[in-house]
Scaffold this active site. Structure first.
Site, mmCIF file in Angstrom:
data_model
loop_
_atom_site.group_PDB
_atom_site.id
_atom_site.type_symbol
_atom_site.label_atom_id
_atom_site.label_comp_id
_atom_site.label_asym_id
_atom_site.label_seq_id
_atom_site.Cartn_x
_atom_site.Cartn_y
_atom_site.Cartn_z
ATOM 1 N N CYS B 224 -0.463 43.766 59.783
ATOM 2 C CA CYS B 224 -0.012 43.485 61.147
ATOM 3 C C CYS B 224 0.274 44.750 61.936
ATOM 4 O O CYS B 224 0.440 44.694 63.148
ATOM 5 C CB CYS B 224 1.266 42.652 61.105
ATOM 6 S SG CYS B 224 1.033 41.086 60.282
ATOM 7 N N HIS B 303 4.312 55.372 55.919
ATOM 8 C CA HIS B 303 3.672 54.575 54.873
ATOM 9 C C HIS B 303 4.508 54.653 53.608
ATOM 10 O O HIS B 303 4.765 55.723 53.093
ATOM 11 C CB HIS B 303 2.269 55.120 54.606
ATOM 12 C CG HIS B 303 1.331 54.086 54.070
ATOM 13 N ND1 HIS B 303 1.589 53.366 52.917
ATOM 14 C CD2 HIS B 303 0.149 53.628 54.542
ATOM 15 C CE1 HIS B 303 0.604 52.525 52.706
ATOM 16 N NE2 HIS B 303 -0.287 52.662 53.671
ATOM 17 N N HIS B 387 13.090 49.186 76.876
ATOM 18 C CA HIS B 387 12.538 47.941 76.352
ATOM 19 C C HIS B 387 12.108 48.110 74.902
ATOM 20 O O HIS B 387 11.649 49.181 74.506
ATOM 21 C CB HIS B 387 11.315 47.511 77.171
ATOM 22 C CG HIS B 387 11.595 47.411 78.624
ATOM 23 N ND1 HIS B 387 12.407 46.425 79.164
ATOM 24 C CD2 HIS B 387 11.200 48.167 79.660
ATOM 25 C CE1 HIS B 387 12.486 46.605 80.468
ATOM 26 N NE2 HIS B 387 11.775 47.650 80.802
ATOM 27 N N HIS B 391 7.563 43.651 66.493
ATOM 28 C CA HIS B 391 6.525 42.740 66.023
ATOM 29 C C HIS B 391 7.140 41.404 65.623
ATOM 30 O O HIS B 391 8.080 41.349 64.835
ATOM 31 C CB HIS B 391 5.812 43.380 64.834
ATOM 32 C CG HIS B 391 4.974 42.431 64.040
ATOM 33 N ND1 HIS B 391 3.969 41.674 64.609
ATOM 34 C CD2 HIS B 391 4.988 42.094 62.732
ATOM 35 C CE1 HIS B 391 3.400 40.945 63.670
ATOM 36 N NE2 HIS B 391 4.004 41.178 62.529
ATOM 37 N N HIS B 420 8.182 32.216 69.656
ATOM 38 C CA HIS B 420 8.314 30.794 69.994
ATOM 39 C C HIS B 420 7.045 30.254 70.640
ATOM 40 O O HIS B 420 6.550 29.190 70.291
ATOM 41 C CB HIS B 420 9.503 30.627 70.952
ATOM 42 C CG HIS B 420 9.788 29.196 71.287
ATOM 43 N ND1 HIS B 420 9.267 28.558 72.388
ATOM 44 C CD2 HIS B 420 10.529 28.265 70.650
ATOM 45 C CE1 HIS B 420 9.686 27.311 72.431
ATOM 46 N NE2 HIS B 420 10.450 27.108 71.375
ATOM 47 N N ASN B 424 3.290 33.973 65.122
ATOM 48 C CA ASN B 424 3.013 35.320 64.657
ATOM 49 C C ASN B 424 1.523 35.580 64.825
ATOM 50 O O ASN B 424 0.711 35.106 64.057
ATOM 51 C CB ASN B 424 3.432 35.448 63.177
ATOM 52 C CG ASN B 424 3.120 36.829 62.619
ATOM 53 O OD1 ASN B 424 2.460 37.638 63.264
ATOM 54 N ND2 ASN B 424 3.610 37.099 61.423
#
Lengths: 427, 496
Positions: B224, B303, B387, B391, B420, B424
């Site tokens: 992702c 990572h 802001h 994710h 919502h 995802n």
């Protein structure tokens, strides 16, 4: 090589769901009336046949897309049955959706209809899903739509509709609305106020004869029959009816009289003495579409205190027309009282005649073309049998009727021969 | 009431002390510069014009000296401008809006589950509990092949989904930016779980007839967080290639990856992953400076794959029946927390104001030398960013980050509402969140945005953007028709 008789004509079933395009939201709960609950053990099936010109170039996607918008208006059809704390069923409008089935048939439309005319229309049930609500009541769809593609490119649209949602008129209107959206016509969004209490006051007190109590069915809403029932459809032309027509009597009453008399000849006990008449007061008007489905029929009983097999048809028809006693009020009272939690059947409690004359069945058009044939059946019928009288298509000069009988197996053959011999009525 | 007032006055005093401290440290250079300048001006005024002229004349200027100095100055300036990294602008982006025909309400999802997993009521029960607490709404979408009972995930259906999602996003991007397909110099497509041959980037090149000397890349398997990896790659390429446009396409194709078995840990992604995709136009052309929405400031990649537990925590494998699915381990949240800490440690010095860094340093020294029991100082990232786009991996991820970074409900609103409305959507979710903030009219010129993404590996990647011009609503994005209904209150548990 499987013999043709053993080959299953309809196969390749694929199941999916269609939901309302917009969220119904607010967790709407839809109350069911007493009349709805009286009808809960019955299921309506309608099959519409279209030739290849009507179905050309239509993919399953093209057929599904208008259904999303249609369900936006008919959000109750997408709901599911739940029980309140008192145990009374209601519809939770949770957007569960309508089940769509895609299937293929290895015959052409003409072959199918020809076979049906020769034998009976009992195979038509393969073109609409055999629906029963439950045992998983909260997760059973209230309506199924089956699209079956035929070898010639024709298509049949089979609707399975739980009677608890609404009557056959509502079912037919729902499908007509879908076809209208597909043709990109405007749907009026008139929502009628559901009549929660019957409009008919009880003139007579006592128990209604049109209902029959059955053993508790729990969460599986179908009743068992004592013997196997079979469905058969007859065709009566306008000319045959014309012979008996008078001003005050409608085609429905004439046909009912004919069938009643024939049945009295079939049965050993010369019965039935009481029949149930199911008619609908609503006229089909253009602006009635997109209203929520209702069970708006009037259930009446007719008692004959003479020997039915010996009178003139006209007299019997007049009896039906004039002396039927509406029982909606009685039904309402019965179900509001002690019998609230009991299970009943209506169709087949007595020999039942259902008048679908005013239904706009041939109003369901694909690409502007009408269906070549439409058949309606009722599932979950009691042992006394049911007779549906449905308008025929206009090819035979209009005013013809299709009469679909659901009777115990042993009575159907005898009825067929009596109708053929006495009335010249055949498939 | 005597007991309350002292506390109140104390906290007010404390607030002003904190503000004063921050102002002092952040503007330290300016604050020292001003007295120096004032001193010089005073000195000049004191000396008077004649004295100044004398000083000027006494300085001997040799021609060679002058030439050398000016060449030196020009040389230093040239080296500086040449070695300065190019400014990368985000001209605009477009998010894919699935049609209503793909909509999956809770009731339908659960009903299909019950029918598909009819022999495993416990698995069905598990899915229901997950869905109730997932934070997803009733309008999330799955591709058409998954609507069947059982699902029909063919390669053709997967390609179909890829085409619909990617081409819609690209068409929308072309329309918004006026970009011509022939002007695309770099194309990067990232899709973790669907990697056909020819690649999805080849599919895009074929569809839009892009140039034959295009630099195209297809990133698969990177989870992702691959969206930000693609942005990083685009940035590096745009440093090397002057005057270029780069298009980044981030998506996740659901069709081939719907788990058809009954293992609970592998059923979780079915409940959360939904259709979505985004196409982003990046450029280093100076002509885009005027109309670009954002400027890329930093990309930080962390990572944790060297750690075995982190490597295995999101693992695609076969279950006991041979059905392939993604196994999510139980320590996913803990590992995500660790990865986040790593990422913050790197990004902190780049973005935090001096005052916060100083405090962090002092607390660190204090903990190491004086007392290890001191609470670690969590820098206030709200001072560095206006802001946050976290994710929308799941409700737990957003809750965890909100707690760790001490963010308010409004800061995480974009993430929660995206979860919502769209579910995802994997690597593209950051762009839906960005669009939410824009559609709400909250994006002003100069605002700094922090995008954080987690992904298998285990990776935590961040990108920092600065808003180039105040963004007007409506934005022509996926939120246009429903932004007025948001924010909605998402209950802890939704009763199905």
């Amino acid at each position: 090589m499987v013999p043709a008789s053993l080959e299953i004509p309809v196969s390749g079933h694929r199941f999916s769901s269609v939901v309302p395009a917009k969220v119904t939201g607010g967790n709407k709960d839809f109350e069911l009336t007493n009349m709805d609950l009286a009808m809960k053990l019955h299921y309506i099936k309608g099959v519409y046949f279209f030739q290849s010109e009507a179905a050309q170039g239509l993919s399953v996607h093209d057929l599904k897309v208008p259904m999303f918008e249609c369900l936006e208006h008919y959000y109750t059809v997408s709901g599911r049955i739940r029980r309140s704390e008192t145990g009374r069923p209601f519809i939770k409008c949770n957007d569960g959706g309508v089940r769509i089935i895609e299937a293929r048939c290895n015959q052409t439309v003409d072959e199918w209809l020809a076979t049906a005319r020769d034998k009976d229309h009992s195979l038509d049930h393969m073109l609409a899903y055999d629906q029963v609500l439950g045992p998983d009541l909260g997760f059973s769809p209230l309506a199924f739509v089956q699209f079956t593609w035929f070898e010639c490119g024709g298509i049949s649209v089979g609707l399975s509709w739980a009677h608890v949602l609404g009557d056959a008129f509502s079912a037919s209107e729902f499908l007509n609305a879908w076809a209208q959206i597909m043709a990109e016509e405007q749907l009026s969004s008139k929502v009628n106020d559901r009549v929660l209490k019957s409009e008919f006051p009880a003139f007579v007190s006592g128990k209604p004869f049109s209902l029959k109590k059955v053993d508790p069915v729990g969460d599986r809403w179908i009743t068992a029959n004592d013997s196997r029932t079979v469905t058969h459809s007859f065709h009566i032309t306008g000319k045959q009816l014309h012979h008996y027509m008078t001003d005050k009597i409608s085609d429905f009453e004439i046909i009912s009289a004919i069938i009643w008399q024939s049945m009295s000849k079939v049965r050993i006990d010369l019965g039935p003495k009481t029949v149930t008449i199911c008619s609908n007061n609503r006229l089909v008007r253009g602006d009635e579409l997109a209203a929520q489905p209702v069970n708006g029929m009037t259930l009446s009983t007719v008692k004959a205190d003479f020997c039915v097999s010996k009178v003139e048809i006209a007299e019997l028809a007049k009896l039906i027309a004039d002396r039927k006693v509406p029982e909606n009020g009685l039904i309402e009272d019965l179900l509001s009282g002690d019998e609230e939690k009991s299970d009943f059947i209506v169709y087949g409690a007595n020999l039942t005649f259902v008048n679908l004359e005013g239904a706009d069945l041939y109003g369901l058009q694909l690409k502007g073309l009408k269906p070549v044939f439409v058949n309606y059946m009722i599932n979950g019928v009691g042992d006394e049998g049911t007779c549906l009288i449905v308008p025929s298509n206009e090819k035979d000069g209009g005013n013809g009727k299709i009469v679909t009988m659901t009777l115990p197996e042993d009575q159907i053959e005898k009825l067929k021969s009596i109708l053929e011999n006495d009335w010249n009525i055949s498939n | 009431m005597p007991p309350l007032l002292p506390d109140f006055s104390n906290s007010v005093k404390l607030k002003y002390v904190k503000l004063g401290y921050h102002y002092l440290v952040d503007h330290f250079l300016t604050l020292t510069f001003i007295p120096v300048m004032v001193g010089i001006v005073v000195e000049i005024v004191r000396l008077g014009p004649d004295e100044l002229l004398n000083i000027w004349n006494s300085v001997h200027f040799d021609l060679i000296q002058v030439l050398c100095s000016s060449f030196l100055a020009i040389f230093i300036a040239t080296v500086y401008f040449m070695s300065k990294p190019r400014c990368i602008y985000l001209v605009d982006y477009a998010c894919y809006k699935p049609p209503v025909t793909c909509r999956v309400p809770f009731a339908t999802f659960m009903e299909h589950s019950r029918l598909i997993l009819s022999n495993n009521p416990k698995s069905v029960e598990f899915q229901m509990r997950i869905l109730e607490r997932s934070g997803l709404g009733e309008e999330t979408c799955l591709p058409p092949a998954i609507h069947y009972i059982p699902p029909k995930p063919t390669m053709e259906a997967a390609r179909g989904e890829a085409e619909v999602v990617i081409f819609s996003a690209m068409d929308s991007l072309f329309e918004k930016t006026g970009l011509k397909p022939k002007d695309i110099d770099i194309l990067i497509v990232n899709c973790s779980l669907f990697s056909p041959t020819p690649s999805l980037s080849a599919m895009v090149i074929n569809k839009y007839k892009l140039r034959s000397n295009i630099k195209s890349f297809n990133l698969s398997g990177m989870g992702c967080s691959a969206g930000l990896i693609s942005i990083d790659l685009a940035r590096d390429l745009l440093q090397v290639h002057p005057n270029s446009n780069a298009v980044v396409v981030s998506t996740e194709i659901i069709t081939p990856n719907y788990y058809q078995g009954k293992e609970r840990a592998m059923l979780l992604p079915n409940c959360l992953f939904r259709m979505g995709g985004a196409a982003i136009l990046l450029s280093n052309r100076r002509s885009e400076r005027r109309r670009a929405k954002y400027r890329l400031v930093h990309v930080v990649r962390t990572h944790k794959g060297a750690d075995d537990k982190a490597y295995r925590c999101v693992f695609e494998e076969e279950d006991r029946e041979g059905k392939v699915g993604i196994n999510l381990s139980k320590d996913l949240m803990a590992i995500a927390g660790e990865a986040l800490k790593s990422n913050i440690t790197t990004i902190g010095p780049l973005v935090l104001p001096g005052s916060e860094q100083l405090l962090f340093l002092l607390t660190l020294i204090g903990r190491k030398i004086f007392n290890p029991k001191w609470k670690p100082y969590i820098p206030d990232f709200k001072m560095a960013f206006e802001h946050f786009c976290i994710h929308a991996g799941g409700r737990a991820v957003i809750d965890e980050l909100q707690k760790n970074l001490q963010l308010s409900a409004e800061h995480v609103e974009a993430s929660r509402m995206t979860l919502h409305r769209f579910g995802n959507t994997s690597s593209s979710s950051l762009w839906y969140e960005m669009n939410y903030i824009e559609s709400k009219g909250r994006m002003k010129k100069g605002d700094r945005i922090w995008q954080i993404a987690f992904g298998s590996g285990f990776k935590c990647n961040s990108a920092v953007w600065k808003c180039n011009c105040t963004i007007k609503t409506p934005t022509g994005g996926p939120w246009d028709d429903c932004i007025d209904q948001y924010p909605v209150h998402i209950p802890e548990v939704v009763k199905l």
